[in-house]
Design a protein around this motif. Structure first.
Motif, mmCIF file in Angstrom:
data_model
loop_
_atom_site.group_PDB
_atom_site.id
_atom_site.type_symbol
_atom_site.label_atom_id
_atom_site.label_comp_id
_atom_site.label_asym_id
_atom_site.label_seq_id
_atom_site.Cartn_x
_atom_site.Cartn_y
_atom_site.Cartn_z
ATOM 1 N N GLU A 1 0.837 -1.199 0.000
ATOM 2 C CA GLU A 1 0.000 0.000 0.000
ATOM 3 C C GLU A 1 0.874 1.252 0.000
ATOM 4 O O GLU A 1 0.617 2.212 -0.713
ATOM 5 C CB GLU A 1 -0.873 -0.033 1.249
ATOM 6 N N LYS A 2 1.946 1.192 0.822
ATOM 7 C CA LYS A 2 2.846 2.339 0.893
ATOM 8 C C LYS A 2 3.617 2.493 -0.421
ATOM 9 O O LYS A 2 3.798 3.604 -0.923
ATOM 10 C CB LYS A 2 3.827 2.144 2.047
ATOM 11 N N MET B 1 2.676 1.804 -3.268
ATOM 12 C CA MET B 1 1.840 2.336 -4.345
ATOM 13 C C MET B 1 1.730 3.850 -4.254
ATOM 14 O O MET B 1 1.202 4.496 -5.162
ATOM 15 C CB MET B 1 0.479 1.680 -4.314
ATOM 16 N N CYS B 2 2.202 4.414 -3.128
ATOM 17 C CA CYS B 2 2.245 5.872 -3.006
ATOM 18 C C CYS B 2 3.671 6.370 -3.161
ATOM 19 O O CYS B 2 3.992 7.493 -2.801
ATOM 20 C CB CYS B 2 1.729 6.313 -1.644
#
Lengths: 636, 742
Positions: B490-491, B493-494
């Motif tokens: 998730e991280k 993807m940022c």
């Protein structure tokens, strides 16, 4: 030459250098980590905080790195390298009898003033009715709970200074520009750009034949300040090295990436981001980075709030110090365009700044958002309010970017905490790899550094790459050390007065080298040395006034000629032979030769720097031999 | 066209032969030569020289002139060789004395032209061109040209030297092939069967090789080895065995001498030789030595790569090549002497990194072939790799006493990438699943580390996919994925770097494919919020990332088909479909649009009907067919193909009725296709400006026609009219005319 180390903190140094009768203080950093022992000072009454067990909270406490090692009134000059390293200035210059000068660059002075004013505001707006000092007594301290009873040097903890003291201290600052040579007594001090923050500098302290470099808080990364000037640091006799990165394992680029991705993750999930930070420094780079990142991450509409009593001044100051910025930003000034993109963020209402949470902020505040506010210790400032406000929701995130405080200790009074915590310390100061490259390049004879730099970090004993390995090994100091710096002063510059120079008769002893003898009186004053002609003996005054003994000029003798050269053995023997001395026994010694003239029973010792003729009571022979020797020598 | 060109030839020859004319540049001469080659190959025995006497004059004038340009002379030599490649051509040239004139060495030395490398290379190329029949070989032998070729082998120009080598090999090959195939010249295939004058030729060449190998001069040895490896790999028997017998002794001497710069070439020779033969095994053994020489590591790395290799040598090489890895990451058990050389190598940054990379890539190579390690357990090898990877990220100290290799390794991307590749390759050994905790631990560390380079992350993802696929039966895997892996992804993807976001999305796609059918995983994908992050990535600023996000979302939707249609699944499908349709119609870049059509195709291919897609299909076909990007159009046609297959073979949406005739079924299917706008797409694409698109559309139309034609008792014209309202030919024509007018 001596170095008194008043602080053991590697990044908040405070050293005093005694050099050529000048006492120079290098930086006066203020270690505020002692604040972590205290409960936060809330702006709004917090029932939770007030219920926490603890001692009656006291007004802000600060730890001054100073002991009775040195009388502060004897300090002639203070050199400031950057605004973080001057926070203790009022403690040094006020109420101590200090009469010297403080040298700093303009941005250092202005932003340092902002930070001091901010600190004072933070403290003064939540005044405490009483101050307690009795607990500092060892007997009582021992009874205190928790870590407080183990705190060391509590007697050196002081009350925060006032605005008057700040103003008075800063009035002693004399501004200097990069590479501006400032003479102070016998030494010349020069600030050089260090690349770490606006106006940050390294210093060169030099006399004619000695050079000491003071490197403190330097950076080789491309951030907003002017790049580091390295070449002038070359050929130093001693290099005092402080202010390396506090987090050598965290690479600033990686941390910046980490900061952005955590921020984006939180905002996308509908949470708020709290960034406890200083109101100047890395925040400029963070805003610039976010300016580009937010649009690319489709978060362009998220507002940023910068809350600090000095937020406005900090943002505006950064734009006007164009000459202190990196080339890229400097050139923008001529476009004309503001050097930092945060101007555009403000124009487009994406970045808003407020002096405090009171007032306009509360009506304009919109979530989810990103808040930048102080103080990074989480003990005072507006950040305390946001911790209380957002701490309960797991959607929110606090991102620590300042490496000065242990984030776990900072969070302690807020536990249990539901909000996510991310530790992205961004320290752009030199790392060990960069330092070893730098030192290889500038080649100082000796390096002096704080002790922690000479061993791997205690938490990672296997990382032998995270320490200074030099040949010769660096001299390490700790708090209260007094180091004798290892260089011998071999030369001193002496001025000749013109009339004396006129009287010299140089004679060339070899091509390009002329020598003259001089007889003169050496006058030394203020570390300056002058050769003056010997005053002529005054004609004996006819009056019968009593002469003062002290005015009696020294007796002038005609100096004997000075000899130079060497006596070559073979030609000398030939010469002796020519003069009838045939029986010569030559003996080789460690220093030269001994010639034994057997018939005459004379010994001639020929050594590199002396010749002896030993003959008993035969003065004519001695003179004859002396003259033979003299034929081989040059006279001056 | 050729006849036109041929009529110009005399004039061209005159220009080329004229020393006063400025010579044209090399490329035009090369093109002319190519044309001659083509002409020559098409001539069917017709001799060009007979028709074009101007060529003879040209050759003669160029070869006798003393003021010829080197480029022209080189061209002429090549051309002469080419013309002499046929027996008749050869005969004609020899009759005119032109061959001798061109190739005889004295002729070449007349002027300083021989000093020009292009002339020497032309001379060699000419001979090589000529060497198609025995007479040419006789010519070479008779005139003692072999000596010149052997000399040229040492030429200062690398091109000339390599061409000389090729010619020599070609001569040897020709000797053996003509003696075995042409009965009129020789009988049998033994050495003695070679013609006597040819025996002397072959022995001359082979002696030269032996001589070179015994030389003290390093470059000469190197040249000898190169020729030797060429002969061994390209020539047949009996030359191979004859030569091998002769070079064995000098080779042994060379290997004993042990020179690092020869290792690579020596290994090429051994590789070319029959590696299973006894002497080769001994030579390999000697090269590997006792593992206490600098060059033995390079040698071991090469041995490991050998296809055919004696088992003993391979085991020994494996032991040696694993030493650096073991030395750095564990306490080695070998003797101290090996240490000293290794110690020295590992203490220097460059050699340390290259040794470890050799070690790791050899290990990956072995794992690729599932090599069975005997002396050492695969567990300990894998642990070493894991340890090394930890060391590279600064977490572990290097264990070797006195040497701190970790200083060189911390943050070293090269070793990290290589180590991750190897770790991925080691997933083929089933025993290693016991180590999955450590392995996933180190992979997670790399994914979490803020300092991981984008390429390192990519490698980490690749390794992770392999291990996850292997460990999918274990229940703790899901725990790892949802608790540890998803938050990191998730991280990532940022991430600031689009490459990282892109590879993260690719990884999620691969992960979803690998765990297809695993209900726990699909559940985790939804509950962890990954799906919503994927959906938000569809709006990324970087086109590549959007494309990868489309693929990932597509795969996530496919995964959800396997489970009961819940509300969650249908809402995901709805959201995905809406956003992907927006991407197809509005995205400014081609990659995301291509990805959308591909994702739809894969949905359609799947065994589960996607009813939601049905309603959008006609707009997909029309948007895709009218796209600016030809690849989008191609993918749309592929989608159309799948749609055709699905609709025509069985129509799941039509109630199957036994009474329905084949004809009715087909008619209905075709009319459905027409409703989707498939025919519009195909007819439009048929006239597309991009050739592949037209071809694909044409192929599909042909398939449709065949299908309708094959279907029995079908009134062809009625059906067609019914479907399109027009005959195909007329339809195509009218569209073509419309397009012309537009």
């Amino acid at each position: 030459m001596k170095l008194y180390c008043l602080s053991g903190h590697p990044t908040l140094p405070c050293n005093v250098l005694k050099f050529k009768s000048t006492t120079i203080m290098l930086d006066c950093g203020l270690d505020t980590t002692a604040a972590l022992y205290f409960l936060p000072l809330p702006l709004v009454h917090s029932p939770r905080l007030s219920k926490l067990p603890g001692w009656v909270s006291k007004d802000g406490a600060v730890n001054l790195e100073k002991k009775e090692l040195l009388d502060l009134s004897t300090i002639d000059v203070i050199l400031i390298s950057n605004y973080h390293c001057m926070m203790a200035l009022p403690y040094i210059t006020e109420h101590t009898g200090f009469t010297g000068t403080v040298y700093a660059t303009e941005p250092t002075l202005q932003i340092g003033r902002l930070l001091m004013e901010e600190l004072v505001t933070f403290m003064e707006r939540v005044p405490k009715a009483q101050a307690a000092t009795c607990w500092k007594n060892k007997e009582i301290q021992r009874l205190l709970p928790g870590p407080l009873k183990d705190a060391v040097d509590v007697w050196s903890w002081r009350k925060c200074y006032s605005v008057q003291e700040v103003n008075s201290a800063l009035s002693k600052v004399q501004l200097v520009g990069y590479s501006q040579k400032e003479l102070f007594g016998a030494v010349q001090v020069t600030p050089l750009s260090s690349g770490y923050s606006l106006g940050s500098s390294n210093w060169i302290i030099q006399s004619h034949y000695e050079k000491v470099s003071y490197v403190s808080g330097s950076s080789l990364l491309t951030t907003h300040p002017q790049p580091m000037e390295q070449s002038s640091l070359k050929n130093s006799d001693v290099l005092i090295l402080t202010g390396l990165t506090q987090i050598p394992t965290a690479n600033p680029d990686g941390m910046l990436g980490e900061f952005c991705s955590n921020l984006a993750m939180t905002i996308r999930a509908g949470g708020n981001v709290l960034v406890p930070c200083y109101s100047s420094g890395v925040i400029y780079d963070l805003l610039e980075c976010l300016y580009q990142f937010m649009d690319s991450a489709n978060l362009g509409s998220t507002p940023f709030y910068f809350i600090s009593p000095v937020a406005n001044s900090s943002l505006e100051f950064s734009q006007i110090f164009a000459e202190w910025l990196c080339q890229n930003k400097q050139s923008k000034v001529y476009l004309p365009e503001p050097p930092f993109p945060h101007a555009e963020l403000i124009q487009t209402n994406k970045l808003k700044h407020y002096p405090s949470i009171h007032g306009d902020f509360s009506s304009e505040f919109r979530q989810p958002c990103v808040v930048f506010t102080g103080h990074p210790s989480l003990r005072f400032g507006d950040v305390v309010h946001f911790m209380e406000l957002w701490g309960k929701s797991s959607l929110n995130t606090i991102i620590f970017t300042e490496p000065d405080f242990s984030y776990l200790d900072a969070l302690a009074p807020y536990q249990p905490l539901a909000m996510k915590c991310v530790y992205c310390p961004i320290d752009t100061r030199l790392n060990f790899h960069q330092v070893s490259k730098l030192l290889k390049d500038i080649q100082p004879l000796h390096v002096v550094c704080p002790e922690p730099y000479t061993q791997p970090p205690p938490a990672q004993p296997h990382r032998s790459d995270l320490m200074l390995e030099l040949q010769p090994p660096p001299m390490a100091y700790r708090r209260c050390s007094v180091l004798g710096l290892p260089f011998r002063r071999r030369y001193e510059r002496i001025h000749l007065l013109p009339e004396l120079a006129r009287s010299l008769v140089p004679s060339e002893i070899k091509a390009g080298v002329s020598v003259a003898t001089v007889s003169a009186v050496l006058q030394s004053k203020d570390n300056k040395h002058v050769l003056q002609p010997v005053p002529k003996p005054a004609p004996v005054p006819p009056s019968k006034k009593r002469k003062r003994v002290t005015e009696e000029p020294p007796e002038v003798l005609n100096p004997k000629p000075l000899l130079s050269g060497a006596v070559p053995l073979e030609p000398f023997l030939a010469m002796l032979h020519k003069n009838g001395i045939t029986e010569v026994k030559v003996e080789e010694t460690a220093d030269g030769h001994i010639l034994h003239l057997q018939t005459e029973d004379v010994l001639i010792q020929l050594e590199e720097d002396a010749t002896h003729i030993i003959c008993d009571n035969n003065e004519p022979l001695r003179t004859a031999l002396r003259d033979l020797v003299l034929r081989f020598l040059q006279k001056l | 066209m050729d006849s036109d060109c041929l009529s110009l030839l005399p004039a061209v020859c005159l220009v080329l032969a004229d020393p006063k004319q400025a010579p044209p540049d090399d490329t035009s001469l090369e093109k002319l030569l190519d044309w001659f080659k083509e002409l020559h190959s098409q001539s069917n025995g017709q001799v060009l020289l007979q028709d074009q006497p101007c060529l003879l004059e040209f050759i003669s004038s160029v070869c006798t002139s003393e003021t010829t340009d080197p480029a022209i002379l080189s061209f002429t030599l090549k051309l002469t060789g080419l013309l002499a490649a046929t027996k008749q051509g050869f005969h004609l040239l020899e009759e005119g004395g032109l061959l001798l004139c061109a190739f005889e060495r004295e002729a070449c030395y007349v002027c300083d032209l021989w000093e020009d490398a292009s002339v020497r290379s032309g001379w060699l190329q000419g001979l090589l061109n000529m060497l198609k029949h025995q007479k040419s070989l006789d010519f070479i032998c008779r005139n003692g040209l072999i000596k010149v070729v052997l000399q040229l082998q040492n030429d200062r120009s690398l091109f000339v030297a390599s061409l000389a080598n090729q010619l020599l090999v070609h001569i040897l090959n020709f000797l053996t092939s003509s003696s075995t195939t042409n009965g009129s010249d020789a009988v049998g295939s033994s050495v003695s069967s070679l013609r006597s004058d040819w025996v002397s030729v072959s022995s001359e060449i082979m002696n030269a090789v032996v001589e070179a190998l015994s030389s003290e001069d390093h470059p000469q040895v190197l040249r000898g080895l190169r020729l030797l490896s060429l002969v061994l790999s390209q020539c047949g028997e009996p030359i191979r065995s004859m030569l091998w017998k002769d070079v064995l002794v000098p080779l042994e001497v060379l290997i004993k001498r042990g020179s690092e710069s020869l290792t690579q070439t020596l290994m090429t020779v051994l590789q070319a030789a029959d590696t299973s033969a006894r002497p080769v095994e001994e030579l390999l053994e000697a090269m590997l030595g006792d593992g206490n020489r600098k060059e033995c590591f390079q040698c071991a790395a090469l041995v490991v790569k050998l296809e055919k290799c004696p088992e003993v040598s391979k085991r020994k090489a494996t032991g040696i090549i694993l030493l650096p890895l073991q030395c750095v990451s564990t306490q080695p058990q070998t003797e101290i002497e090996t240490y000293l050389v290794l110690n020295e190598q590992l203490s220097q940054k460059a050699s340390c990194i290259s040794l470890l990379m050799q070690s790791l890539s050899s290990l990956a190579e072995l794992a690729h072939r599932k090599f069975l390690f005997e002396d050492i357990s695969i567990h300990s090898i894998t642990s070493s790799v894991v340890w090394l990877l930890r060391m590279c990220s600064g977490q572990c100290p290097s264990s070797l006493l006195r040497i701190n290799a970790s200083i060189h390794l911390i943050g070293c991307c090269k070793v990290q990438r290589c180590g991750l590749d190897t770790l991925g390759a080691l997933s083929v050994y089933e025993e290693n699943v016991d180590l999955r905790k450590d392995i996933f631990g180190v992979l997670l560390d790399y994914l979490q580390s803020p300092d991981s380079h984008a390429t390192v992350l990519k490698k980490t993802f690749q390794a992770a996919v392999r291990w996850i696929a292997v460990c999918s039966p274990f229940p703790d895997l899901l725990q790892f994925i949802s608790h540890d892996l998803f938050p990191v992804l998730e991280k990532r993807m940022c991430d600031l770097r689009w490459e990282v976001r892109d590879s993260t999305l690719e990884f999620i796609t691969q992960l979803t494919t690998a765990l297809n059918g695993n209900s726990g995983f699909t559940e985790a994908l939804h509950t962890s919020g990954m799906v919503s992050v994927l959906l938000s990535s569809l709006a990324d600023t970087e086109g590549y990332v959007r494309a990868s996000a489309v693929a990932a979302v597509g795969e996530a939707v496919t995964a959800s088909f396997h489970h009961a249609a819940t509300e969650r699944n249908s809402s995901l499908l709805e959201k995905a479909l809406t956003q992907m349709m927006i991407a197809l119609s509005q995205d400014t870049e081609g990659f995301p649009r291509r990805a959308v059509v591909k994702a739809f195709t894969s949905w359609l291919k799947g065994s589960h009907p996607v009813t939601a897609l049905e309603s959008s299909l006609s707009s997909v076909l029309s948007l895709g067919g009218n796209d600016f990007d030809w690849e989008v159009k191609m993918h749309t046609l592929e989608l159309a193909e799948v749609l055709m297959e699905k609709t025509l073979t069985c129509c799941p949406y039509i109630v199957q009725n036994v009474d329905f005739s084949e004809k009715t079924r087909l008619t209905q299917a075709l009319s459905r296709l027409k409703d989707y706008g498939l025919f519009d797409l195909l007819f439009n694409s048929l006239l597309d400006c991009d050739r592949p698109v037209c071809e694909k559309a044409c192929a599909l139309l042909v398939r449709l026609r065949t299908l309708t034609a094959e279907t029995a008792d079908l009134d062809h014209s009625a059906l067609v009219l019914n479907v399109c309202g027009n005959r195909w030919g007329d339809e195509v024509q009218s569209r073509y005319l419309n397009k012309q007018q537009a």
